[in-house]
Design a protein around this motif. Structure first.
Motif, PDB file in Angstrom:
ATOM      1  N   PRO A 189       7.299  15.246 -15.593  1.00  0.00           N
ATOM      2  CA  PRO A 189       6.804  15.224 -14.222  1.00  0.00           C
ATOM      3  C   PRO A 189       6.415  16.632 -13.753  1.00  0.00           C
ATOM      4  O   PRO A 189       7.093  17.602 -14.101  1.00  0.00           O
ATOM      5  CB  PRO A 189       7.997  14.686 -13.429  1.00  0.00           C
ATOM      6  N   HIS A 197      11.718  10.808 -12.012  1.00  0.00           N
ATOM      7  CA  HIS A 197      10.700  11.824 -11.750  1.00  0.00           C
ATOM      8  C   HIS A 197      11.310  13.199 -11.481  1.00  0.00           C
ATOM      9  O   HIS A 197      10.953  13.894 -10.523  1.00  0.00           O
ATOM     10  CB  HIS A 197       9.794  11.388 -10.585  1.00  0.00           C
ATOM     11  N   HIS A 242      -2.954   8.967 -10.957  1.00  0.00           N
ATOM     12  CA  HIS A 242      -1.601   8.531 -10.599  1.00  0.00           C
ATOM     13  C   HIS A 242      -1.548   7.088 -10.116  1.00  0.00           C
ATOM     14  O   HIS A 242      -2.323   6.693  -9.251  1.00  0.00           O
ATOM     15  CB  HIS A 242      -1.008   9.468  -9.536  1.00  0.00           C
ATOM     16  N   ASP A 247       0.060   8.312 -14.286  1.00  0.00           N
ATOM     17  CA  ASP A 247       1.478   8.678 -14.179  1.00  0.00           C
ATOM     18  C   ASP A 247       2.153   7.970 -13.008  1.00  0.00           C
ATOM     19  O   ASP A 247       1.489   7.587 -12.041  1.00  0.00           O
ATOM     20  CB  ASP A 247       1.616  10.193 -13.943  1.00  0.00           C
ATOM     21  N   ASP A 248       3.458   7.863 -13.106  1.00  0.00           N
ATOM     22  CA  ASP A 248       4.384   7.501 -12.001  1.00  0.00           C
ATOM     23  C   ASP A 248       4.623   6.008 -11.763  1.00  0.00           C
ATOM     24  O   ASP A 248       5.478   5.651 -10.974  1.00  0.00           O
ATOM     25  CB  ASP A 248       3.975   8.119 -10.644  1.00  0.00           C
ATOM     26  N   HIS A 263       8.239   8.976 -18.473  1.00  0.00           N
ATOM     27  CA  HIS A 263       7.989  10.007 -17.444  1.00  0.00           C
ATOM     28  C   HIS A 263       9.293  10.271 -16.668  1.00  0.00           C
ATOM     29  O   HIS A 263       9.272  10.448 -15.474  1.00  0.00           O
ATOM     30  CB  HIS A 263       6.870   9.493 -16.527  1.00  0.00           C
TER      31      HIS A 263
END
Ligand SMILES: [Zn+2]
Length: 201
Positions: free
Chosen positions: A117, A87, A171, A32-33, A83
């Motif tokens: 998120p 965020h 992440h 993620d991110d 995503h």
């Protein structure tokens, strides 16, 4: 307390979201991110070396900043998902603003997959996304690689409980750099030893 396994209450609230994968001989690695200059190149290199494909839930604004990294993720055979744009925390964002953020991010990402998120989303947002045929993807195992109080040794220890069908979260975020780079290769090795394969969502 760190909850490595997703709570059953949430699974009950959001039944049509994806919590686990269908293939019980495979695990589903997700990041993620990103994309991030600090970590995406390292993650891609590590996955290539291990011959592993993964799914990257990208933040729209990061894709906007690093289109070349976003392109590289896809060129190397990984899957991408949305995503949000910045965020956003669903619980702290009005439903219309949240949807707008998802839409804006998707103008860069172009994927039917979406991960909220923090795993935080209201029922209203959930139903609105569902109406648009957006597939919400949660997880069944969280690494806590973003937590500075958790040693990478703990991630490796907790990874022993991973089973086939699990959706794993790591992440692609500078905050996770130390823990991720100290644990990802060993976690992949451990899963290989368990004779699990790796699939994208
Ligand atoms: Zn995130």
């Amino acid at each position: 307390m760190r909850i490595y396994r997703s709570p059953l209450l949430l699974r009950w609230l959001f039944p049509s979201a994806i919590w686990k994968g269908d293939d019980k001989r495979a695990v589903y690695l997700t990041f993620d991110d990103g994309p991030s200059e600090a970590l995406t190149p390292w993650i891609l290199q590590t996955l290539k070396k291990a011959e592993v494909k993964a799914t990257f839930f990208c933040v729209g604004n990061n894709v906007k900043k690093h289109p070349e990294l976003f392109q590289q993720i896809q060129e190397e055979g990984h899957r991408v998902g949305n995503h949000t744009m910045h965020h956003e925390n669903g619980m702290k964002t009005r439903a219309n603003d949240y949807l707008q953020s998802v839409d804006e991010a998707n103008s860069f990402i172009h994927s039917p997959l979406f991960r909220p998120p923090y795993g935080k989303i209201t029922l209203r947002q959930y139903f609105q996304l569902k109406k648009r045929n957006i597939q919400i993807v949660f997880w069944s195992w969280l690494s806590y690689d973003f937590d500075p109080n958790q040693a990478s040794e703990k991630v490796k220890m907790k990874a022993k409980s991973i089973k086939g069908g699990d959706i794993l979260v790591f992440h692609d975020n500078p905050k996770s750099a130390e823990t991720l780079t100290e644990s990802l290769e060993e976690v992949i090795q451990l899963l290989n030893q368990k004779r699990l394969t790796f699939k994208t969502i």
